[in-house]
Design a protein around this motif. Structure first.
Motif, PDB file in Angstrom:
ATOM      1  N   ALA A  42      85.434  45.287  98.072  1.00 36.34           N
ATOM      2  CA  ALA A  42      84.055  45.476  97.635  1.00 36.34           C
ATOM      3  C   ALA A  42      83.105  45.761  98.797  1.00 36.34           C
ATOM      4  O   ALA A  42      81.968  46.143  98.604  1.00 36.34           O
ATOM      5  N   PRO A  45      73.692  39.153 105.683  1.00 30.00           N
ATOM      6  CA  PRO A  45      73.267  39.152 104.283  1.00 30.00           C
ATOM      7  C   PRO A  45      74.391  38.689 103.345  1.00 30.00           C
ATOM      8  O   PRO A  45      74.118  38.051 102.338  1.00 30.00           O
ATOM      9  N   VAL A  84      72.768  37.482  99.753  1.00 32.72           N
ATOM     10  CA  VAL A  84      73.091  38.458  98.713  1.00 32.72           C
ATOM     11  C   VAL A  84      74.214  37.938  97.822  1.00 32.72           C
ATOM     12  O   VAL A  84      74.260  38.221  96.627  1.00 32.72           O
ATOM     13  N   THR A 128      75.701  49.744  99.367  1.00 30.14           N
ATOM     14  CA  THR A 128      76.398  48.638  99.994  1.00 30.14           C
ATOM     15  C   THR A 128      76.263  47.399  99.124  1.00 30.14           C
ATOM     16  O   THR A 128      77.204  46.632  98.953  1.00 30.14           O
ATOM     17  N   PHE A 137      76.531  38.846  94.488  1.00 30.36           N
ATOM     18  CA  PHE A 137      77.524  39.733  95.097  1.00 30.36           C
ATOM     19  C   PHE A 137      78.849  38.972  95.176  1.00 30.36           C
ATOM     20  O   PHE A 137      78.852  37.778  95.414  1.00 30.36           O
ATOM     21  N   PRO A 138      80.022  39.631  94.955  1.00 25.16           N
ATOM     22  CA  PRO A 138      81.303  38.936  95.063  1.00 25.16           C
ATOM     23  C   PRO A 138      81.433  38.270  96.437  1.00 25.16           C
ATOM     24  O   PRO A 138      81.122  38.893  97.448  1.00 25.16           O
ATOM     25  N   GLN A 161      77.512  46.514  93.445  1.00 24.95           N
ATOM     26  CA  GLN A 161      77.974  45.284  92.805  1.00 24.95           C
ATOM     27  C   GLN A 161      76.881  44.536  92.055  1.00 24.95           C
ATOM     28  O   GLN A 161      77.179  43.818  91.103  1.00 24.95           O
ATOM     29  N   ILE A 162      75.637  44.614  92.508  1.00 28.28           N
ATOM     30  CA  ILE A 162      74.579  43.874  91.824  1.00 28.28           C
ATOM     31  C   ILE A 162      73.520  44.806  91.264  1.00 28.28           C
ATOM     32  O   ILE A 162      73.227  45.831  91.857  1.00 28.28           O
ATOM     33  N   TYR A 191      81.554  47.799 101.729  1.00 23.32           N
ATOM     34  CA  TYR A 191      81.462  49.194 102.135  1.00 23.32           C
ATOM     35  C   TYR A 191      81.691  49.341 103.635  1.00 23.32           C
ATOM     36  O   TYR A 191      81.585  48.387 104.389  1.00 23.32           O
ATOM     37  N   SER A 192      81.973  50.566 104.032  1.00 23.65           N
ATOM     38  CA  SER A 192      82.148  50.859 105.457  1.00 23.65           C
ATOM     39  C   SER A 192      80.818  50.738 106.206  1.00 23.65           C
ATOM     40  O   SER A 192      79.760  51.046 105.665  1.00 23.65           O
ATOM     41  N   PHE A 193      80.893  50.276 107.451  1.00 23.83           N
ATOM     42  CA  PHE A 193      79.694  50.216 108.282  1.00 23.83           C
ATOM     43  C   PHE A 193      79.765  51.226 109.420  1.00 23.83           C
ATOM     44  O   PHE A 193      79.026  51.138 110.389  1.00 23.83           O
ATOM     45  N   ARG A 228      72.890  35.858  95.233  1.00 23.28           N
ATOM     46  CA  ARG A 228      72.279  36.621  94.135  1.00 23.28           C
ATOM     47  C   ARG A 228      73.319  37.359  93.301  1.00 23.28           C
ATOM     48  O   ARG A 228      72.976  38.261  92.558  1.00 23.28           O
ATOM     49  N   TYR A 255      74.030  55.618 100.472  1.00 19.30           N
ATOM     50  CA  TYR A 255      75.190  54.777 100.770  1.00 19.30           C
ATOM     51  C   TYR A 255      74.743  53.366 101.170  1.00 19.30           C
ATOM     52  O   TYR A 255      75.366  52.378 100.804  1.00 19.30           O
ATOM     53  N   LEU A 298      65.297  38.367 100.612  1.00 20.87           N
ATOM     54  CA  LEU A 298      66.717  38.306 100.973  1.00 20.87           C
ATOM     55  C   LEU A 298      66.924  38.175 102.480  1.00 20.87           C
ATOM     56  O   LEU A 298      68.033  37.938 102.941  1.00 20.87           O
TER      57      LEU A 298
END
Lengths: 163, 217
Positions: A120, A74, A86, B89, A91-92, B93-94, A122-124, A89, B85, B62
């Motif tokens: 930026a 994504p 993403v 993710t 996202f950085p 940010q968006i 996140y943890s997975f 759309r 969470y 998406l």
């Protein structure tokens, strides 16, 4: 006598008439105190045990490809160039995997990014089990190689086919 | 001798009989027909959720895989709901100021899970397991419909015992190649392996899947 017996039978028969659909079953998630999102303090997630990197095999890379397509594309896109849906759309944008810094980064760095996140990202750790993290790393390595192959990597037969 | 019943009793008896017939029909409708209608089982009805989450946007728009959010579907009985969470993710940010997403941000800030309302629900006396169906090539679509086209999630199949048995009697035609399990747009094509070949590939042989103890244990 018969009447009393009949009444008794009726009472017994009707006593079993309750709606099965409303009978509860023990359900671990129904109890809010242990439900997802509320983990008792001091709990160790059973998946959190780090595992040693497994030997690289085709099966491992295929598993990695599948996991990569679920969790990483994504944002990082199928190519790993960091231009996923993403990101388009807003996202950085993450760095491309095909830059020298990431080509030279040790596998442990990727493991760390998946486990703890990075900036930026996140943890997975909750979503990708340790063994799958290594699989994803093996796939990223294959992906990097695919964009960075030189003529020396080709077998003579492949070279002949290209000429 | 005087008649025991007056003539008007004829009418009363007729009304009585009619009334009994009506009650019987009403009873059959109320206890037998009505509970089996799609209306009573809530098929196709959208349920108000705390956040108007759209599968259409996230899956079709998406291209996010079901497992990004429903992580445990392959390995456990429950598909699992995404924790806050997982939403954050991306939504850290968006769409960070969208009013629609306020419950998600509150949930993260107060460490309280979002209470999604249940859409698909089996009675507790039925045993169900997602992982076996995914492992044996049953696609999400067979039970949940075209989720990727749902702007708001609704129940697509009745989930009656008849619905389960319809497939358990002969799963072959409903099985798909492994790559198509999460693809809700997939249709059987000319180069799809035959139902029998798929049954053999997934090792579903010599089993009676209609035994009561399979689903009532």
């Amino acid at each position: 006598m018969i009447r009393v017996g009949a009444l008794l039978l009726l009472a017994i028969a009707l006593a079993a008439c309750d709606d099965m659909t409303t009978q509860p079953k023990k359900n671990a998630y129904a109890d809010a105190s242990v439900g997802p999102g509320k983990v008792p303090a001091g709990t160790v997630a059973f998946q959190e045990r780090p595992v040693a990197p497994p030997p690289v095999s085709l099966a491992l890379i295929e598993r990695g490809q599948e996991r990569f397509r679920i969790y990483c594309t994504p944002c990082h896109s199928e190519l790993g160039d960091g231009n996923g849906m993403v990101v388009q759309r807003g996202f950085p944008a993450p760095p491309s995997y095909h830059i020298d810094r990431l080509r030279q980064a040790p596998p442990g760095h990727f493991y760390d990014v998946i486990t703890n996140g990075h900036g930026a990202m996140y943890s997975f750790a909750q979503r990708v089990a340790p063994a799958d993290r290594w699989a994803i790393i093996a796939y990223i390595r294959a992906l990097q190689r695919s964009q960075d192959a030189s003529a020396a990597d080709l077998t003579p037969a492949e070279k002949a086919a290209l000429q | 001798m005087a008649a025991i019943f007056r003539p008007s009793a004829n009418l009363a008896a007729k009304f009585f009989l009619l009334g009994m017939g009506g009650l019987l029909a009403g009873g059959v409708f109320w206890w037998w027909v009505y509970p089996r209608t799609d209306y009573a089982r809530g098929v196709g009805w959208v349920i108000d959720q705390p956040v108007p989450f759209s599968h259409e946007h996230h899956v079709a728009g998406l291209g996010i895989d079901c497992r990004f959010c429903h992580t445990s579907v392959e390995v456990s009985a429950n598909a699992g709901m995404p924790p806050t969470y997982t939403c954050m993710t991306c939504h850290s940010q968006i769409w960070t100021n969208a009013a629609l997403l306020a419950p998600v941000r509150d949930s993260l800030a107060h460490d309280a899970p979002i209470a999604w309302k249940v859409v698909n629900d089996l009675p507790n006396y039925v045993y169900f397991n997602h992982s076996i169906h995914i492992a044996k090539g049953v696609g999400c679509e067979s039970c949940h419909g075209s989720v990727d086209r749902m702007a708001l999630t609704f129940k697509a199949a009745s989930l009656t015992m008849q619905f389960c048995l319809n497939c358990h009697r002969n799963p072959g035609p409903n099985l798909r190649p492994r790559a198509a399990i999460y693809d809700t747009e997939w249709r059987r094509g000319p180069d799809t392996p035959s139902p029998d070949a798929l049954m053999k590939q997934y090792g579903i042989v010599n089993r009676d899947l209609t035994d009561c103890s399979i689903c009532h244990r």
